[in-house]
Design an enzyme around this catalytic site. Structure first.
Site, short mmCIF file in Angstrom:
data_model
loop_
_atom_site.label_atom_id
_atom_site.label_comp_id
_atom_site.label_asym_id
_atom_site.label_seq_id
_atom_site.Cartn_x
_atom_site.Cartn_y
_atom_site.Cartn_z
N GLY A 251 61.16 57.51 58.56
CA GLY A 251 62.47 57.86 59.12
C GLY A 251 62.56 59.37 59.31
CG PHE A 252 59.78 61.27 58.92
CD1 PHE A 252 59.25 61.18 57.64
CD2 PHE A 252 59.12 60.60 59.94
CE1 PHE A 252 58.09 60.46 57.39
CE2 PHE A 252 57.97 59.87 59.70
CZ PHE A 252 57.45 59.80 58.43
NE ARG A 642 63.49 61.30 33.06
CZ ARG A 642 63.34 61.11 31.74
NH1 ARG A 642 62.29 60.50 31.27
NH2 ARG A 642 64.26 61.54 30.91
CG ASN A 645 55.09 55.31 40.50
OD1 ASN A 645 54.02 55.90 40.61
ND2 ASN A 645 55.18 54.00 40.58
CD GLN A 652 57.60 60.51 49.48
OE1 GLN A 652 58.52 61.16 49.98
NE2 GLN A 652 56.97 59.58 50.16
CE LYS A 715 64.87 70.97 38.84
NZ LYS A 715 64.11 72.23 38.71
N GLY A 716 63.60 65.24 42.86
CA GLY A 716 63.25 64.76 44.20
C GLY A 716 62.06 65.51 44.78
N GLY A 718 60.70 64.46 48.17
CA GLY A 718 60.43 64.01 49.53
C GLY A 718 60.10 65.13 50.50
CD GLU A 719 64.13 66.36 52.91
OE1 GLU A 719 64.63 66.72 53.97
OE2 GLU A 719 64.83 65.97 51.94
MO1 MOS Z 1 65.78 63.66 55.53
S1 MOS Z 1 65.64 65.07 56.96
O1 MOS Z 1 66.88 64.13 54.46
O2 MOS Z 1 65.28 62.18 55.91
#
Ligand code: MOS
Length: 757
Positions: A251-252, A642, A645, A652, A715-716, A718-719
């Protein structure tokens, strides 16, 4: 409508007993995907299905004056042609905008063309071939106006806000005075191109109406928002809309909001009274579903005689469409990374004849950070300092723009561990000082990665049944990042059950709202809701047991209980325990349920700056005669709180680092300024890295305990991977060649002149 089939693997290889969080489980949906059994939106074929194909504009600005609808309708198999003349009415103007999370849409409201590839008609037919041929027969004619394309094609203005609600300009200290007094200054301008999301799965929809009830299969990064948007446009209750989005092929950001073409699929189904499938062709994704806007950014930075930053001025010019507002917050990347008494960030924009730009993987951070990291590299060299030493000298112990302490920040450890793994200490300061055995120029570069640790709102519902099994429900989104797996892990721990005892339900709009899969915040947000729902149902079970004299847990109230292995244990004496089944059985209950919510904690937000961090090191090899660039290895060390997985997180971060390579060396949409069309709207000529372009990647995650971001300390990831990586590659190219390229992606043509000079 066929029911969704989500038969996630129960392969024992996926199951670990005890604590599930932190286990490197393989994707629970992996086997389904490998076998082709994971059902994506376009895989659905309800009975009576018709196929819709978009006709899109070949001009970027003007009006459609003619469509040969009769010719299209005469084509065998064509059932209907939807144009502004017969498009079913909508309850809401597609050009209305009542909140910042709403984007204006092209839903055949008139004959106006606002960008190339805008939908101008929809052909609906018994077969895909007939619909495709029908669309070709429309042979549109236009009144054409000259398009405005590019950063200099229109009058520039200061946007009211950038991103979602960020101030366009922020100033701290006196940048001009500090620059004037600086012992060294650099000023440089960098260009980043338009990029398109290009998810592997195009936007697709299967829509079926039953009266005023609507059933939809479509990929979504935000089910509840999509449901609300459809409800508003069609004037029906959200409860009448059922959206299934069990899997997304990427999706991005482009699937965060339901797009115009998806809504046209729903309109087409309305028009013909039969289920309709509409799938975008690859080239049709270059316009109506968002993109990363091009930018031109000017960095001015100053240091004192010791190489200490005294001023950072980051200005970004960008574009938006002529009819809507999204402004890439590129300069904001300079708010958090480097300590400086004076920081100014500002934006300006022009309106051009393109589709509205949108969030695209690290919006603002990706574009801004490649520029900031390049400028920092330039300044380090100007100071005669190693780029890592320069960054450490200017390390921010509090967030520079706000003065707030960080909720946690293990960036020093990232620098140290990443540098060690890479072998950074052996790097010569001067560029063009290393060659390999084959005579290729070798360069080492680095970049700092950062991305905010965001939290949105989500809800989950937890059930424990009298047979000892559990259910966890939330309408989360798996774009490939591993949500089916990571959320199930959080659910199992929250319920005190083994993974195979928990039925995790997700990916549909009838489940509790899991918020959006965006801003790298999905695991934190929906994960916290799952965690809280688990805790809430366990608390109810505990109340049942502790108040019952027949329970071994009677009176454990003050000490409390621990949920583990389908049993509640007294915290003060773990040998005293009772199974969930026994507790519920004695209470005469077949199941017990509770809900849990999550949202950002306003107190923590106002007291702390919350960001994930990382350090990326890259090696490139450049052919000294041909200028050909190869990235040969990269090491990234990231601290993101944390890790639920480690396998998914590594994946990612790999993806982000590959995107960094892509940003630095491959991706750009090339616009034809005369027609306003994109010349490379296909995956053959819009270059993204293929396996041969992807170097050896090494990811380290640095332990980081963050008590403030959310209950689980997530914290995440993905980006963030893009942010340091693009700059690291660009800086490595400079270090290999001594040629500083300030236009991305860096290509052979940018290097050859400098190499032979
Ligand atoms: Mo995103 S640009 O928060 O899928």
């Amino acid at each position: 409508m066929t029911p969704e089939i989500i038969n996630l693997s129960r392969d024992p290889a996926h199951v670990r007993h005890g604590s599930n969080i932190g286990q490197p489980l393989t994707r629970r949906d992996g086997i389904l995907k490998v076998k082709g059994e994971a059902r994506y939106a376009a895989d659905n074929h309800p009975p009576g299905l018709l196929y819709a194909v978009l006709a899109v504009s070949s001009i970027a600005r003007g009006r459609v004056t003619f469509l040969d609808v009769p010719a299209a309708k005469r084509h065998p198999g064509v059932v209907e042609v939807m144009t502004p003349a017969n498009r079913p009415p909508l309850a809401e103007d597609p050009d209305a905008k009542t909140n910042p999370f709403m984007f204006r849409l092209d839903l055949l409201q008139n004959d106006k063309v606002r960008y190339a590839n805008q939908s101008i008609a929809v052909v609906i037919a018994e077969t895909l071939e007939a619909a495709t041929e029908g669309a070709a027969l429309l042979a549109p004619q236009y009144d054409v106006l000259p398009p405005r394309i590019g950063l200099d094609s229109n009058e520039s203005f200061v946007p009211p806000v950038v991103g979602i609600g960020n101030p366009s300009e922020i100033r701290r200290g006196d940048v001009e005075a500090d620059l004037a007094a600086a012992s060294k200054r650099i000023e440089a301008t960098y260009d980043t191109p338009a990029q398109y999301h290009n998810a592997m799965e195009p936007h697709a929809i299967v829509a079926a109406w039953d009266g005023d009830r609507l059933s939809v299969d479509t990929p979504s990064q935000g089910l509840a928002m999509a449901q609300g948007r459809i409800a508003g446009l069609f004037g029906i209750s959200p409860a009448n809309i059922h959206i299934r989005s069990p899997f997304l092929g990427g999706g991005f950001g482009s699937k965060g909001f339901i797009s115009g073409p998806q809504l046209l699929g729903i309109l087409a189904a309305r028009l013909v009274g039969r289920p309709v499938k509409l799938v975008l062709r690859r080239e049709q994704m270059y316009g109506p579903v968002g993109h990363r806007a091009p930018t031109r950014q000017t960095m001015r930075i100053g240091v004192d005689g010791d190489g200490v930053l005294t001023a950072i001025d980051h200005h970004a010019k960008t574009v938006s469409s002529t009819f809507d507002d999204f402004f890439e917050p590129a300069a904001d990347a300079s708010h958090t990374l480097y300590a400086s008494p004076a920081i100014a960030t500002s934006h300006e924009a022009v309106r051009v004849d393109t589709g509205t730009p949108l969030f695209m993987r690290a919006p603002g951070e990706a574009t801004g950070s490649i520029v900031l990291e390049s400028a920092i590299d330039e300044m380090a060299f100007a100071c005669g300092m190693d780029p890592l030493a320069f960054r450490l000298k200017n390390y921010a112990d509090v967030e520079p723009i706000s003065g707030k302490p960080f909720s946690s920040k293990a960036l020093r450890q990232c620098y140290a561990q990443g540098a060690e793994r890479f072998g950074w200490a052996k790097r010569p300061l001067a560029p063009r000082a290393m060659r390999d055995e084959a005579g290729l120029l070798v360069g080492w570069g680095m970049g700092t990665a950062t991305f905010p640790a965001l939290m949105f709102q989500a809800e989950a519902r937890a059930v424990v049944r009298s047979d000892g099994s559990g259910v966890m429900e939330t309408g989360a989104h798996d774009m490939g990042q591993g949500a089916w797996t990571a959320f199930a892990q959080i659910a199992a721990d929250g319920l005190g059950l083994d993974l195979e005892q928990v039925e995790f339900k997700s990916g549909t709009s009838d489940l509790p709202d899991a918020g959006i899969a965006g801003g790298s915040a999905h695991t934190a947000t929906a994960g916290s809701a799952i965690h809280n729902a688990g805790a809430a149902v366990i608390a109810k079970l505990a109340d049942l047991a502790m108040g019952d004299k027949r329970s071994p847990l009677f009176g454990a109230g003050n000490a409390g209980v621990i949920a583990r292995g389908g049993r509640l244990h007294r915290r003060d004496d773990e040998t005293r325990s009772e199974s969930y089944a026994d507790i519920l059985g004695r209470a005469g209950l077949s199941a017990i349920e509770a809900r849990g919510n999550s949202a950002a904690d306003p107190a923590a937000q106002s007291n702390y700056a919350m960001h994930a961090h990382g350090a990326v090191f890259a090696e490139v090899k450049v052919d000294p005669d041909l200028g050909q660039i190869r990235v040969t290895r990269m090491v990234g060390a990231f601290a993101a709180g944390r890790v639920i997985n480690p396998r998914m997180v590594q994946s990612q971060l790999f993806g982000g680092m590959i995107w960094g390579v892509s940003f630095a060396l491959h991706e750009q949409a090339v616009m034809d300024c005369r027609s306003g069309r994109i010349l490379n709207a296909n995956l053959g000529e819009y270059h993204i890295p293929v396996n041969a372009d992807v170097p050896s990647l090494d990811v380290l995650t640095v332990d980081e305990h963050d008590p403030h971001v959310n209950a689980l300390g997530i914290k995440g990831v993905g980006e963030i991977g893009i942010t340091g990586s693009a700059g690291a590659v660009a800086n490595a190219v400079w270090h290999a060649t001594g040629v500083r390229v300030r236009r991305f992606p860096i290509g052979i043509d940018d290097l050859v002149m400098g190499l032979t000079a």
